[in-house]
Design a protein around this motif. Structure first.
Motif, PDB file in Angstrom:
ATOM      1  N   ARG A 278       0.855  -1.203   0.000  1.00 24.97           N
ATOM      2  CA  ARG A 278       0.000   0.000   0.000  1.00 24.97           C
ATOM      3  C   ARG A 278       0.883   1.242   0.000  1.00 24.97           C
ATOM      4  N   HIS A 279       0.383   2.349  -0.518  1.00 23.88           N
ATOM      5  CA  HIS A 279       1.122   3.614  -0.423  1.00 23.88           C
ATOM      6  C   HIS A 279       1.259   4.009   1.048  1.00 23.88           C
ATOM      7  N   ALA A 280       2.499   4.237   1.480  1.00 23.72           N
ATOM      8  CA  ALA A 280       2.735   4.599   2.888  1.00 23.72           C
ATOM      9  C   ALA A 280       3.565   5.873   3.024  1.00 23.72           C
ATOM     10  N   TRP A 315      -2.652  12.604  -4.079  1.00 20.95           N
ATOM     11  CA  TRP A 315      -3.209  11.419  -3.447  1.00 20.95           C
ATOM     12  C   TRP A 315      -4.725  11.474  -3.558  1.00 20.95           C
ATOM     13  N   SER A 316      -5.326  10.336  -3.719  1.00 23.56           N
ATOM     14  CA  SER A 316      -6.783  10.280  -3.894  1.00 23.56           C
ATOM     15  C   SER A 316      -7.456  10.901  -2.666  1.00 23.56           C
ATOM     16  N   TRP A 322      -9.428  16.994  -9.819  1.00 24.12           N
ATOM     17  CA  TRP A 322      -9.456  18.306 -10.494  1.00 24.12           C
ATOM     18  C   TRP A 322      -8.175  19.120 -10.280  1.00 24.12           C
ATOM     19  N   LEU A 323      -7.135  18.458  -9.730  1.00 28.47           N
ATOM     20  CA  LEU A 323      -5.829  19.099  -9.575  1.00 28.47           C
ATOM     21  C   LEU A 323      -4.782  18.177 -10.169  1.00 28.47           C
ATOM     22  N   ARG A 324      -3.826  18.754 -10.919  1.00 33.29           N
ATOM     23  CA  ARG A 324      -2.756  17.933 -11.490  1.00 33.29           C
ATOM     24  C   ARG A 324      -1.419  18.640 -11.280  1.00 33.29           C
ATOM     25  N   TYR A 325      -0.447  17.902 -10.740  1.00 30.55           N
ATOM     26  CA  TYR A 325       0.908  18.446 -10.563  1.00 30.55           C
ATOM     27  C   TYR A 325       1.592  18.359 -11.925  1.00 30.55           C
ATOM     28  N   LEU A 350      -1.952  19.631   0.744  1.00 34.60           N
ATOM     29  CA  LEU A 350      -2.233  18.504  -0.145  1.00 34.60           C
ATOM     30  C   LEU A 350      -1.189  17.421   0.099  1.00 34.60           C
ATOM     31  N   TRP A 351      -1.598  16.166  -0.093  1.00 34.36           N
ATOM     32  CA  TRP A 351      -0.661  15.040  -0.008  1.00 34.36           C
ATOM     33  C   TRP A 351      -0.289  14.611  -1.420  1.00 34.36           C
TER      34      TRP A 351
END
Lengths: 388, 388
Positions: A278-280, A315-316, A322-325, A350-351
């Motif tokens: 999992r993402h940690a 991160w979800s 609606w945001l993109r790095y 934001l994460w």
């Protein structure tokens, strides 16, 4: 500025910057950019990889290059790891100083400064190193003899990576014979690592590449065995191939590192098999400018997150819809805003999911470890920047 | 390994890794990877930029984000710089603690931890900050008032970068009025920085982009002037545009950083004009594996050199004709060998020109400064990793 300010206490000594977080803080109050660890996911990844190795009857020697943290290495060993890997000699010092008893340097090295570090480390820990050239063997043997220590040398064989490691039985025999002839060295076996196999996106691709690597390693083991040379250790493998390496019957030891964190690059791979991480690891960042329509700028750029394996993603649940790095500058992250109310983002935290965990951790001094919305632990990244 | 070694002094405390170099060492004896500064080239770059600013009657406020070193900032100020820029508040601490009296934070920030750092810094140095939103102004004004300090605020205007900064006279007026209405703030003028203009390869492209940025900045200055608001400072510009900014008649101050080092990315640009920098920053690396034909592997990868602006290249006279750095792994650099005798490279030390100096310096703890083939100075990179 033209006319200097007159503020009080210009004479008082300035302390260091305040810590980004204290134990007990709410996660949303942590100063950004900060490297966050989700302890629930971390603990699950840690336990699942140990269980995978235990079930396969294979030793787990996790790679500390991924986290560079003594606190994490101690948790890995408490869970059953036999020791750790380091990629550089200087990187091993904080772990050795903290009492990690068994360290494998999964890399070759050349030079007087490196030989001196190896001898010093061998005085304190059970040290093994890799070689792929008889000149490395001769230099290490002489330095170990002069230093009065004995060091385990593993012969690295190339099993598909095409980087380090010998690629013929004849060259392997020359290495093993040279190690065996040196009283200050001890032949430990083989390192057979295929980095490219780790990052293949499809599970079947990783399975096939890992099996091919294991077949090549097995042929080298049989070649030495026929000459009466036993390989006590065959070490290699990584997070992407661990489940296949454990069932190979060839590897005695695996070296995964990223499995603890699951970065964005690994996260884009298929994990349908017996190991499902999992993402940690997350990078928390603050939106500090929304002056332009359709753009939000956050405080995490190249100096906070590595982009060699792709840009970080939201991160979800953090606005990922609606945001993109879209661009990493040195100290700025540029976010494309796909909704109306961009200015409302100012000050939002934001994460981000880093694309590549190893070089991202190397940019930070500390992990801020969170559980149930609060800071539960602070772990120093003691080996940050130790690249010699 | 299976059977632990028994080496002497396993109980003795392990020191930190040895220093890579000492003053007086021969350059070829410096442990690798190491960040080297050629002091002759560095001194020339330092003097040439100061002379450019002096001739143009413009203040030089070099950007410390490029080097993160107190020793370098002190040399810049001794040469005539009016102070320094930092990009982050935490980055400013080591410089403020070392007595650098005037620091401009060339960036916006939001959050209680950032406001607390700004107030603390303002107690010790002449501090200016950037804003591009009235909400940032209100928060800074309240924090400065509560902290009993006065802080200079510059309004950032977008002059082509498309990142931070307001992009209309109306928005600028609102900012200037909000700053002017706050007793704890002082309106210092404008920041007008165009990062994109710095990196255009052709001199005429940089000239045209810099002139366009200066025209936009001038229009904003005239707009405020018509409302009776004077801009004491118009700051911006960088290494690529400095010669044009100095002759613009608009900028009162320039912020170049990379000019000291000239990294690979800037080195690929044309420099036919009044500022001609030399390469002064190098990464020394050792070839540690030559096991495979046509490939040499060195000890400098992603954790020693940033690759966001391209891979490092071999420095001329270092084998650049027949060696090519083709892949950066975390701790390995893969070199393509275009000549016969690859194995002879084992142990060779090579100088690389980093693609991008700012994030590369952020990976290291120290500059190893060389003159006439010997180590002459060791400068700490005190602000490494200070990204909040």
């Amino acid at each position: 500025m033209s006319e200097p300010m007159r503020n009080p206490a210009q004479d008082r000594a300035l302390p260091r910057p305040p810590a980004p977080a204290s134990i007990g803080d709410r996660v949303e109050d942590v100063g950004t950019p900060a490297l966050l660890v989700d302890l629930d996911a971390f603990d699950q990844n840690l336990a699942r990889m140990q269980a995978l190795a235990d079930t396969g009857g294979v030793a787990l020697r996790p790679h500390a290059k991924a986290h560079k943290s003594v606190a994490i290495a101690q948790r890995q060993i408490a869970a059953g790891a036999v020791g750790i890997c380091c990629q550089k000699l200087s990187e091993a010092y904080p772990f050795a100083a903290a009492g990690i008893a068994s360290i494998h340097i999964s890399n070759e090295f050349v030079g007087a400064d490196k030989l001196a570090m190896a001898v010093e480390l061998a005085r304190h820990v059970d040290l093994s190193i890799c070689v792929d050239d008889v000149r490395q063997v001769a230099a290490m043997a002489a330095a170990a003899a002069a230093g009065g220590v004995r060091i385990t040398a593993l012969a690295e064989v190339d099993v598909g990576q095409g980087r380090c490691g010998v690629d013929s039985p004849q060259a392997l025999s020359r290495l093993a014979d040279a190690i065996g002839a040196a009283p200050s060295l001890r032949f430990g076996g083989l390192q057979a690592y295929h980095g490219g196999a780790q990052h293949l996106p499809h599970w079947t691709q990783r399975r096939d590449a890992a099996r091919h690597a294991a077949d090549l390693a097995h042929a080298y083991v049989r070649h030495l065995d026929a000459r009466g040379i036993a390989c006590a250790v065959v070490t290699g493998g990584g997070s992407g191939s661990a489940e296949f390496d454990c069932e190979s019957g060839v590897y005695t030891e695996i070296q995964p590192g990223s499995y603890l964190f699951l970065d964005g690059h690994y996260g884009a791979s298929e994990w349908p098999g017996r190991f499902q991480p999992r993402h940690a690891l997350f990078l928390s960042t603050t939106v500090m400018s929304t002056a332009r329509a359709g753009v939000a700028v956050c405080d995490a750029g190249l100096k906070s997150v590595a982009v060699d394996s792709g840009l970080p993603r939201l991160w979800s649940g953090q606005g990922s819809e609606w945001l993109r790095y879209v661009a990493a500058n040195d100290e700025h992250g540029v976010l494309q805003v796909l909704q109306e109310d961009g200015p409302a983002l100012l000050g939002n935290k934001l994460w981000l999911v880093p694309g590549h965990c190893d070089p991202t951790a190397n940019l930070h001094a500390q992990y801020v470890c969170c559980r149930d919305g609060y800071v539960a632990e602070l772990w120093d990244i003691a080996a940050r920047g130790l690249s010699r």
